[in-house]
Design a protein around this motif. Structure first.
Motif, PDB file in Angstrom:
ATOM      1  N   LEU A   1      40.552  45.361  39.446  1.00 20.41           N
ATOM      2  CA  LEU A   1      41.732  45.488  38.583  1.00 20.41           C
ATOM      3  C   LEU A   1      42.883  44.620  39.087  1.00 20.41           C
ATOM      4  CD1 LEU A   1      41.567  49.318  37.895  1.00 20.41           C
ATOM      5  CD2 LEU A   1      41.381  47.507  36.168  1.00 20.41           C
ATOM      6  N   ASN A   2      43.012  44.514  40.404  1.00 24.79           N
ATOM      7  CA  ASN A   2      44.062  43.646  40.950  1.00 24.79           C
ATOM      8  C   ASN A   2      43.838  42.186  40.565  1.00 24.79           C
ATOM      9  OD1 ASN A   2      45.607  45.633  42.089  1.00 24.79           O
ATOM     10  ND2 ASN A   2      44.910  45.295  44.191  1.00 24.79           N
ATOM     11  N   GLU A   3      42.582  41.757  40.546  1.00 22.85           N
ATOM     12  CA  GLU A   3      42.280  40.395  40.102  1.00 22.85           C
ATOM     13  C   GLU A   3      42.787  40.184  38.671  1.00 22.85           C
ATOM     14  OE1 GLU A   3      38.106  39.877  40.399  1.00 22.85           O
ATOM     15  OE2 GLU A   3      38.050  39.955  42.595  1.00 22.85           O
ATOM     16  N   MET A   4      42.573  41.164  37.827  1.00 28.11           N
ATOM     17  CA  MET A   4      42.994  41.061  36.434  1.00 28.11           C
ATOM     18  C   MET A   4      44.515  41.128  36.304  1.00 28.11           C
ATOM     19  SD  MET A   4      40.024  43.470  34.720  1.00 28.11           S
ATOM     20  CE  MET A   4      40.406  43.021  33.004  1.00 28.11           C
ATOM     21  N   LEU A   5      45.147  41.982  37.109  1.00 28.10           N
ATOM     22  CA  LEU A   5      46.610  42.086  37.080  1.00 28.10           C
ATOM     23  C   LEU A   5      47.258  40.764  37.494  1.00 28.10           C
ATOM     24  CD1 LEU A   5      47.052  45.650  38.617  1.00 28.10           C
ATOM     25  CD2 LEU A   5      47.822  44.955  36.333  1.00 28.10           C
ATOM     26  N   VAL A   6      46.715  40.139  38.524  1.00 24.93           N
ATOM     27  CA  VAL A   6      47.240  38.838  38.965  1.00 24.93           C
ATOM     28  C   VAL A   6      47.027  37.789  37.875  1.00 24.93           C
ATOM     29  CG1 VAL A   6      46.922  36.960  40.606  1.00 24.93           C
ATOM     30  CG2 VAL A   6      47.002  39.325  41.423  1.00 24.93           C
ATOM     31  N   ARG A   7      45.843  37.778  37.308  1.00 19.35           N
ATOM     32  CA  ARG A   7      45.511  36.806  36.264  1.00 19.35           C
ATOM     33  C   ARG A   7      46.444  36.908  35.066  1.00 19.35           C
ATOM     34  NH1 ARG A   7      40.135  38.157  33.370  1.00 19.35           N
ATOM     35  NH2 ARG A   7      41.593  39.275  32.014  1.00 19.35           N
ATOM     36  N   GLU A   8      46.805  38.154  34.693  1.00 22.97           N
ATOM     37  CA  GLU A   8      47.650  38.366  33.524  1.00 22.97           C
ATOM     38  C   GLU A   8      49.142  38.422  33.864  1.00 22.97           C
ATOM     39  OE1 GLU A   8      46.369  38.200  30.544  1.00 22.97           O
ATOM     40  OE2 GLU A   8      44.399  37.933  31.480  1.00 22.97           O
ATOM     41  N   GLY A   9      49.499  38.224  35.129  1.00 27.90           N
ATOM     42  CA  GLY A   9      50.902  38.202  35.535  1.00 27.90           C
ATOM     43  C   GLY A   9      51.588  39.554  35.448  1.00 27.90           C
ATOM     44  N   ARG A  10      50.841  40.651  35.715  1.00 31.91           N
ATOM     45  CA  ARG A  10      51.407  41.989  35.557  1.00 31.91           C
ATOM     46  C   ARG A  10      51.364  42.822  36.839  1.00 31.91           C
ATOM     47  NH1 ARG A  10      48.354  42.708  29.751  1.00 31.91           N
ATOM     48  NH2 ARG A  10      49.698  41.264  28.618  1.00 31.91           N
ATOM     49  N   MET A  11      51.162  42.182  37.968  1.00 31.50           N
ATOM     50  CA  MET A  11      51.080  42.916  39.223  1.00 31.50           C
ATOM     51  C   MET A  11      52.404  43.605  39.571  1.00 31.50           C
ATOM     52  SD  MET A  11      49.171  43.885  41.747  1.00 31.50           S
ATOM     53  CE  MET A  11      47.800  42.802  42.145  1.00 31.50           C
ATOM     54  N   ALA A  12      53.519  42.908  39.408  1.00 34.28           N
ATOM     55  CA  ALA A  12      54.824  43.495  39.731  1.00 34.28           C
ATOM     56  C   ALA A  12      55.133  44.670  38.809  1.00 34.28           C
ATOM     57  CB  ALA A  12      55.919  42.441  39.643  1.00 34.28           C
TER      58      ALA A  12
END
Length: 203
Positions: free
Chosen positions: A164-175
């Protein structure tokens, strides 16, 4: 897979490491009415450690020490409920936290299926059984099927978080996700204080 079952609390010398997956089993979905019965944990090493909570039990010092430790990240799937259930039982708020359901809702916007079984199947190709979900968790003696089910809810959360972190980084939504995790313990307290279905941010 190895399951370790303890009565009332974690052993004094057990160190689950800096990131612990946690889930709870209760007698129902109302934390004020339905008691906490089981807390299961995993450090992501293929082992599940479980604490059977006795009726009326209000203390679990070693568990609470870990929940409150700022150096230990607590991983949940739908942490809102588990955080509230443990706080209601022991008065200790779990922080810091990560929730795979929140992460999924932020990045898997192409689906409305965010249950743990769906996530594990689609993202890391693991199939778990949910047959024991509605069983009697207040029983004095839990069956092997119940313990295996409980273990499956925590054994794969570390791998799921990575994906899920890979996807969050990819979509720019980690923060944005991190801000949600930071607020999650407060959201659990709002549930307990009487605002479970109210959006306090609405007009």
């Amino acid at each position: 897979m190895t399951n370790f079952l303890y009565k009332n609390d974690l052993p004094d010398d057990l160190d689950l490491g800096p990131m612990v997956a946690i889930d709870c089993e209760t007698m129902g979905l109302n934390p004020h009415r339905d008691r906490l019965c089981l807390v299961q944990m995993s450090s992501g090493d293929g082992h599940a450690h479980m604490i059977q909570i006795a009726p009326g039990q209000t203390e679990a010092p070693n568990l609470c020490k870990m929940l409150a430790d700022p150096k230990v990240l607590k991983l949940f799937h739908y942490g809102r409920f588990d955080i509230a259930a443990m706080f209601n039982a022991f008065g200790t708020l779990a922080e810091p936290v990560y929730c795979t359901k929140i992460a999924s809702k932020l990045v898997r916007t192409y689906t409305d299926r965010h249950g743990l079984k769906n996530l594990l199947d689609q993202l890391i190709k693991v199939d778990i059984s949910k047959h024991q979900q509605m069983s009697d968790w207040g029983a004095r003696d839990l069956s092997k099927a119940q313990l295996d089910y409980a273990a499956s809810d925590v054994l794969y959360l570390h791998k799921l978080r990575d994906r899920l972190n890979e996807m969050l980084v990819r979509e720019g939504r980690m923060a944005l996700a991190q801000s949600c995790y930071d607020f999650l313990p407060t959201r659990a307290l709002l549930d307990l204080e009487g605002w479970p279905d109210v959006d306090i941010f609405s007009h």
